[in-house]
Design an enzyme around this catalytic site. Structure first.
Site, PDB file in Angstrom:
ATOM      1  CG  ASP A  67      -0.276  -0.191   2.534  1.00 35.21           C
ATOM      2  OD1 ASP A  67       0.962  -0.094   2.593  1.00 35.21           O
ATOM      3  OD2 ASP A  67      -0.970  -0.440   3.530  1.00 35.21           O
ATOM      4  CG  ASN A 136      -9.333   0.848  10.850  1.00 35.85           C
ATOM      5  OD1 ASN A 136      -8.404   0.059  10.719  1.00 35.85           O
ATOM      6  ND2 ASN A 136      -9.576   1.819   9.993  1.00 35.85           N
TER       7      ASN A 136
HETATM    8  C1  GLP Z   1      -0.918   1.287   8.325  1.00 35.84           C
HETATM    9  C2  GLP Z   1      -0.618   0.557   6.998  1.00 35.84           C
HETATM   10  C3  GLP Z   1      -0.744  -0.917   7.148  1.00 35.84           C
HETATM   11  C4  GLP Z   1      -0.161  -1.291   8.495  1.00 35.84           C
HETATM   12  C5  GLP Z   1      -1.132  -0.851   9.563  1.00 35.84           C
HETATM   13  C6  GLP Z   1      -0.665  -1.061  10.981  1.00 35.84           C
HETATM   14  O1  GLP Z   1      -1.706   2.405   8.144  1.00 35.84           O
HETATM   15  N1  GLP Z   1      -1.360   0.978   5.871  1.00 35.84           N
HETATM   16  O2  GLP Z   1      -0.100  -1.582   6.079  1.00 35.84           O
HETATM   17  O3  GLP Z   1       0.028  -2.678   8.559  1.00 35.84           O
HETATM   18  O4  GLP Z   1      -1.539   0.496   9.325  1.00 35.84           O
HETATM   19  O5  GLP Z   1       0.391  -0.204  11.315  1.00 35.84           O
HETATM   20  P1  GLP Z   1       1.292  -0.355  12.603  1.00 35.84           P
HETATM   21  O6  GLP Z   1       2.097  -1.600  12.427  1.00 35.84           O
HETATM   22  O7  GLP Z   1       2.160   0.879  12.621  1.00 35.84           O
HETATM   23  O8  GLP Z   1       0.376  -0.451  13.771  1.00 35.84           O
END
Ligand code: GLP
Length: 241
Positions: A67, A136
């Site tokens: 992404d 979420n």
């Molecule tokens: C982000 C990304 C995801 C990621 C998730 C969790 O916004 N788009 O690919 O896995 O949220 O992020 P984190 O590991 O910092 O909690």
């Protein structure tokens, strides 16, 4: 789906790094799709250390995007491209022709999505995908309520994602849309690993694993994948019955 619970973020990260290394050892020409974010950071540090120690050859491995934040330039330290380059591609000296990421600045985002779908198809599909989970329940930028029939697409980011996402940026940015692989890619990926750690993820992990399987909690859809693994530290697993 298999659930693995570790006593710490460190041991969890070791196990995920080992799983990625085994995949590449088994199939050097693997196609990997690796998430950004805080959760896999230690995994990547360990992966780099271990790969260097055993002189793992990544020269045939391909990396595809999961992404990206639409409109955020790649030299912004909060972009997914910056994160992966800094923590993985740079230290592992991955050649640029093996790296296939979204161009989040393109004026033709539809073609960008189609091009990524073609790349993945031409490479024979994704062998291993490592994803995180948003509070979420999102996976990549597949936000609550997303259609699970999509391949690459652009999506309006959930308010929670817009707010939490600020943590990756040095200065406040407007992050209204994301570009992401879709659930069709996830479904067709040969092995999917999800990593979550810390008490802030405990509530959504319980919903993902014990609630209804629904696109309102996109990560719950992974329960239907026949070769998916959930790696948790004990804090993220706290509320599981
Ligand atoms: C982000 C990304 C995801 C990621 C998730 C969790 O916004 N788009 O690919 O896995 O949220 O992020 P984190 O590991 O910092 O909690």
């Amino acid at each position: 789906m298999k659930l693995l619970i570790f006593d710490s973020y460190e041991t969890q990260s070791q196990a995920v790094a080992d799983a990625i290394l085994s995949q590449v050892a088994r199939k050097p020409e693997s196609v990997l799709c690796l998430a950004t974010g805080d959760s896999p950071l230690r995994t990547y540090q360990l992966l780099v250390e271990k790969a260097k120690a055993v002189r793992m050859d990544f020269s045939m491995t391909h990396f595809v995007a999961l992404d990206e934040w639409v409109g955020i330039p790649p030299d912004n330290s909060g972009s997914c491209k910056y994160f992966l380059t800094k923590n993985l591609f740079g230290p592992l000296a991955i050649s640029s022709d093996r790296i296939h990421l979204f161009d989040a600045l393109t004026s033709d985002i539809k073609s960008e999505c189609a091009a990524m779908d073609d790349i993945i198809q031409d490479l024979g599909g994704i062998d291993l995908m490592l994803v995180g989970i948003g509070i979420n329940g999102h996976v990549g930028f597949n936000e609550p309520g997303v259609s699970t029939e999509l391949y690459s697409h652009v999506i309006q980011l959930d308010e929670v994602t817009q707010k939490v996402g600020q943590k990756y940026f040095k200065e406040r940015v407007e992050i209204k849309e994301g570009i992401t692989l879709g659930f069709q890619h996830i479904r067709q990926t040969k092995m999917v690993l999800l990593i979550a750690n810390g008490s802030k993820k405990a509530e959504i992990i319980t919903k993902m694993l014990e609630g209804e399987i629904t696109s309102d909690c996109p990560a719950s859809i992974l329960r239907k994948h026949s070769n998916s693994y959930v790696y948790l530290d004990s804090l993220a697993a706290t509320n599981l019955s």
